[in-house]
Design a protein around this motif. Structure first.
Motif, PDB file in Angstrom:
ATOM      1  N   ARG A  36      -8.426 -11.597   3.457  1.00 35.90           N
ATOM      2  CA  ARG A  36      -9.506 -10.888   2.785  1.00 35.90           C
ATOM      3  C   ARG A  36     -10.231 -11.815   1.802  1.00 35.90           C
ATOM      4  NH1 ARG A  36      -6.568  -6.600   1.406  1.00 35.90           N
ATOM      5  NH2 ARG A  36      -6.222  -7.338  -0.697  1.00 35.90           N
ATOM      6  N   GLN A  37      -9.451 -12.622   1.086  1.00 31.18           N
ATOM      7  CA  GLN A  37     -10.053 -13.568   0.141  1.00 31.18           C
ATOM      8  C   GLN A  37     -10.905 -14.601   0.876  1.00 31.18           C
ATOM      9  OE1 GLN A  37      -6.562 -14.862  -1.927  1.00 31.18           O
ATOM     10  NE2 GLN A  37      -6.910 -13.500  -3.651  1.00 31.18           N
ATOM     11  N   ALA A  38     -10.369 -15.096   2.001  1.00 28.08           N
ATOM     12  CA  ALA A  38     -11.117 -16.098   2.767  1.00 28.08           C
ATOM     13  C   ALA A  38     -12.420 -15.493   3.279  1.00 28.08           C
ATOM     14  CB  ALA A  38     -10.268 -16.600   3.940  1.00 28.08           C
ATOM     15  N   TRP A  39     -12.341 -14.225   3.695  1.00 28.39           N
ATOM     16  CA  TRP A  39     -13.535 -13.530   4.178  1.00 28.39           C
ATOM     17  C   TRP A  39     -14.554 -13.381   3.051  1.00 28.39           C
ATOM     18  CZ3 TRP A  39     -16.251 -12.416   8.197  1.00 28.39           C
ATOM     19  CH2 TRP A  39     -17.137 -11.343   8.195  1.00 28.39           C
ATOM     20  N   GLU A  40     -14.082 -12.988   1.867  1.00 24.16           N
ATOM     21  CA  GLU A  40     -14.997 -12.832   0.735  1.00 24.16           C
ATOM     22  C   GLU A  40     -15.628 -14.159   0.320  1.00 24.16           C
ATOM     23  OE1 GLU A  40     -12.701 -10.627  -2.107  1.00 24.16           O
ATOM     24  OE2 GLU A  40     -12.810  -8.847  -0.832  1.00 24.16           O
ATOM     25  N   GLU A  41     -14.825 -15.214   0.374  1.00 24.38           N
ATOM     26  CA  GLU A  41     -15.354 -16.529  -0.003  1.00 24.38           C
ATOM     27  C   GLU A  41     -16.350 -17.066   1.013  1.00 24.38           C
ATOM     28  OE1 GLU A  41     -12.308 -19.326  -0.990  1.00 24.38           O
ATOM     29  OE2 GLU A  41     -11.486 -17.964  -2.498  1.00 24.38           O
ATOM     30  N   SER A  42     -16.208 -16.639   2.258  1.00 26.54           N
ATOM     31  CA  SER A  42     -17.081 -17.164   3.310  1.00 26.54           C
ATOM     32  C   SER A  42     -18.544 -16.816   3.054  1.00 26.54           C
ATOM     33  CB  SER A  42     -16.632 -16.647   4.680  1.00 26.54           C
ATOM     34  OG  SER A  42     -16.908 -15.266   4.808  1.00 26.54           O
ATOM     35  N   ILE A  48     -28.341 -16.177   3.122  1.00 25.81           N
ATOM     36  CA  ILE A  48     -28.813 -14.867   2.651  1.00 25.81           C
ATOM     37  C   ILE A  48     -27.597 -13.968   2.423  1.00 25.81           C
ATOM     38  CG2 ILE A  48     -31.108 -14.946   3.720  1.00 25.81           C
ATOM     39  CD1 ILE A  48     -29.948 -13.278   6.037  1.00 25.81           C
ATOM     40  N   ASP A  49     -27.808 -12.895   1.671  1.00 20.40           N
ATOM     41  CA  ASP A  49     -26.701 -12.008   1.335  1.00 20.40           C
ATOM     42  C   ASP A  49     -26.326 -11.122   2.524  1.00 20.40           C
ATOM     43  OD1 ASP A  49     -24.772 -10.627   0.003  1.00 20.40           O
ATOM     44  OD2 ASP A  49     -26.173  -9.324  -1.065  1.00 20.40           O
ATOM     45  N   LEU A  50     -25.073 -11.238   2.958  1.00 25.22           N
ATOM     46  CA  LEU A  50     -24.612 -10.445   4.097  1.00 25.22           C
ATOM     47  C   LEU A  50     -23.458  -9.519   3.705  1.00 25.22           C
ATOM     48  CD1 LEU A  50     -24.517 -13.294   6.797  1.00 25.22           C
ATOM     49  CD2 LEU A  50     -26.381 -11.696   6.372  1.00 25.22           C
ATOM     50  N   LYS A  51     -23.156  -9.500   2.411  1.00 29.30           N
ATOM     51  CA  LYS A  51     -21.945  -8.818   1.940  1.00 29.30           C
ATOM     52  C   LYS A  51     -21.883  -7.329   2.254  1.00 29.30           C
ATOM     53  CE  LYS A  51     -20.047 -11.556  -1.769  1.00 29.30           C
ATOM     54  NZ  LYS A  51     -20.105 -11.851  -3.180  1.00 29.30           N
ATOM     55  N   VAL A  58     -22.065  -9.278  10.399  1.00 28.45           N
ATOM     56  CA  VAL A  58     -22.010 -10.540   9.649  1.00 28.45           C
ATOM     57  C   VAL A  58     -21.764 -11.703  10.609  1.00 28.45           C
ATOM     58  CG1 VAL A  58     -20.682 -11.854   7.939  1.00 28.45           C
ATOM     59  CG2 VAL A  58     -21.213  -9.452   7.517  1.00 28.45           C
ATOM     60  N   ILE A  59     -20.787 -11.538  11.480  1.00 29.27           N
ATOM     61  CA  ILE A  59     -20.415 -12.623  12.399  1.00 29.27           C
ATOM     62  C   ILE A  59     -21.572 -12.950  13.341  1.00 29.27           C
ATOM     63  CG2 ILE A  59     -18.887 -13.175  14.352  1.00 29.27           C
ATOM     64  CD1 ILE A  59     -16.694 -11.585  12.727  1.00 29.27           C
ATOM     65  N   LYS A  60     -22.198 -11.924  13.868  1.00 26.18           N
ATOM     66  CA  LYS A  60     -23.305 -12.156  14.796  1.00 26.18           C
ATOM     67  C   LYS A  60     -24.509 -12.776  14.080  1.00 26.18           C
ATOM     68  CE  LYS A  60     -25.385 -10.343  18.881  1.00 26.18           C
ATOM     69  NZ  LYS A  60     -26.000  -9.151  19.462  1.00 26.18           N
ATOM     70  N   THR A  61     -24.782 -12.308  12.866  1.00 22.96           N
ATOM     71  CA  THR A  61     -25.901 -12.849  12.092  1.00 22.96           C
ATOM     72  C   THR A  61     -25.679 -14.332  11.803  1.00 22.96           C
ATOM     73  OG1 THR A  61     -26.219 -10.697  11.066  1.00 22.96           O
ATOM     74  CG2 THR A  61     -27.265 -12.567   9.982  1.00 22.96           C
ATOM     75  N   ARG A  62     -24.447 -14.677  11.412  1.00 22.03           N
ATOM     76  CA  ARG A  62     -24.146 -16.094  11.140  1.00 22.03           C
ATOM     77  C   ARG A  62     -24.356 -16.958  12.370  1.00 22.03           C
ATOM     78  NH1 ARG A  62     -18.664 -15.167   7.650  1.00 22.03           N
ATOM     79  NH2 ARG A  62     -19.701 -14.801   5.669  1.00 22.03           N
ATOM     80  N   ILE A  93     -30.043  -7.696  15.881  1.00 26.00           N
ATOM     81  CA  ILE A  93     -28.650  -8.155  15.835  1.00 26.00           C
ATOM     82  C   ILE A  93     -27.812  -7.237  16.723  1.00 26.00           C
ATOM     83  CG2 ILE A  93     -26.639  -8.525  14.357  1.00 26.00           C
ATOM     84  CD1 ILE A  93     -28.736  -9.002  12.077  1.00 26.00           C
ATOM     85  N   ASN A  94     -28.013  -5.954  16.521  1.00 27.62           N
ATOM     86  CA  ASN A  94     -27.453  -4.963  17.443  1.00 27.62           C
ATOM     87  C   ASN A  94     -28.376  -3.752  17.375  1.00 27.62           C
ATOM     88  OD1 ASN A  94     -26.774  -3.589  15.091  1.00 27.62           O
ATOM     89  ND2 ASN A  94     -24.598  -4.002  15.252  1.00 27.62           N
ATOM     90  N   ARG A  95     -27.880  -2.611  17.808  1.00 28.35           N
ATOM     91  CA  ARG A  95     -28.748  -1.430  17.827  1.00 28.35           C
ATOM     92  C   ARG A  95     -29.170  -1.015  16.432  1.00 28.35           C
ATOM     93  NH1 ARG A  95     -25.863   3.162  20.100  1.00 28.35           N
ATOM     94  NH2 ARG A  95     -27.750   4.266  19.506  1.00 28.35           N
ATOM     95  N   ASP A  96     -28.363  -1.353  15.437  1.00 31.56           N
ATOM     96  CA  ASP A  96     -28.610  -0.827  14.093  1.00 31.56           C
ATOM     97  C   ASP A  96     -29.221  -1.817  13.115  1.00 31.56           C
ATOM     98  OD1 ASP A  96     -27.482   1.635  14.837  1.00 31.56           O
ATOM     99  OD2 ASP A  96     -25.475   0.824  14.517  1.00 31.56           O
TER     100      ASP A  96
END
Ligand SMILES: [Zn+2]
Length: 128
Positions: A36-42, A48-51, A58-62, A93-96
């Motif tokens: 979780r920490q590694a994910w937050e730090e990524s 741009i803000d993807l949080k 997030v993964i697809k946008t990156r 990115i996807n339907r949404d």
């Protein structure tokens, strides 16, 4: 001499000095916490803000952002220019969700990710 199962204070039964079930649980907890920490730090490395976005978005946008850096041809992601502002490109990115980029001539720069709902509503002055 046969080893006998004993009951630990936690209520589990097992062999040895410590309860292996609880030990396993604790190491799982630590591992999940690190993930979780590694994910937050990524998010620090994103331009741009993807949080606020779901993980798969997030993964697809990156992936799209890094591919756009190598080759700014947004059409391979079915990206389109907005009718009312030709320098803005919207990439599904996807339907949404849509990735909104700005055409800077030599490159296509990511600006933000918006939900399909925001994209369609987009009334000036309305709360986001
Ligand atoms: Zn236990």
């Amino acid at each position: 001499m046969a080893r006998r199962k004993k009951k630990f204070p936690c209520g589990h039964q097992g062999y040895g000095q410590v309860c292996h079930k609880c030990q396993q649980k604790e190491s799982d907890r630590v591992r999940r916490k690190r993930q979780r920490q590694a994910w937050e730090e990524s998010f620090r490395y994103d331009p741009i803000d993807l949080k606020h976005l779901p993980k798969n978005v997030v993964i697809k946008t990156r992936r799209i952002i890094s591919q756009l850096r190598q080759d700014s041809n947004y059409r391979r992601f079915k990206g389109k220019r907005l009718r009312h502002n030709r320098s803005i490109i919207s990439i599904p990115i996807n339907r949404d969700y849509r990735l909104i980029c700005r055409d800077e001539g030599a490159q296509v720069l990511p600006e933000t990710v918006i939900s399909h709902q925001d994209y369609n509503v987009c009334k000036p002055g309305s709360a986001k």
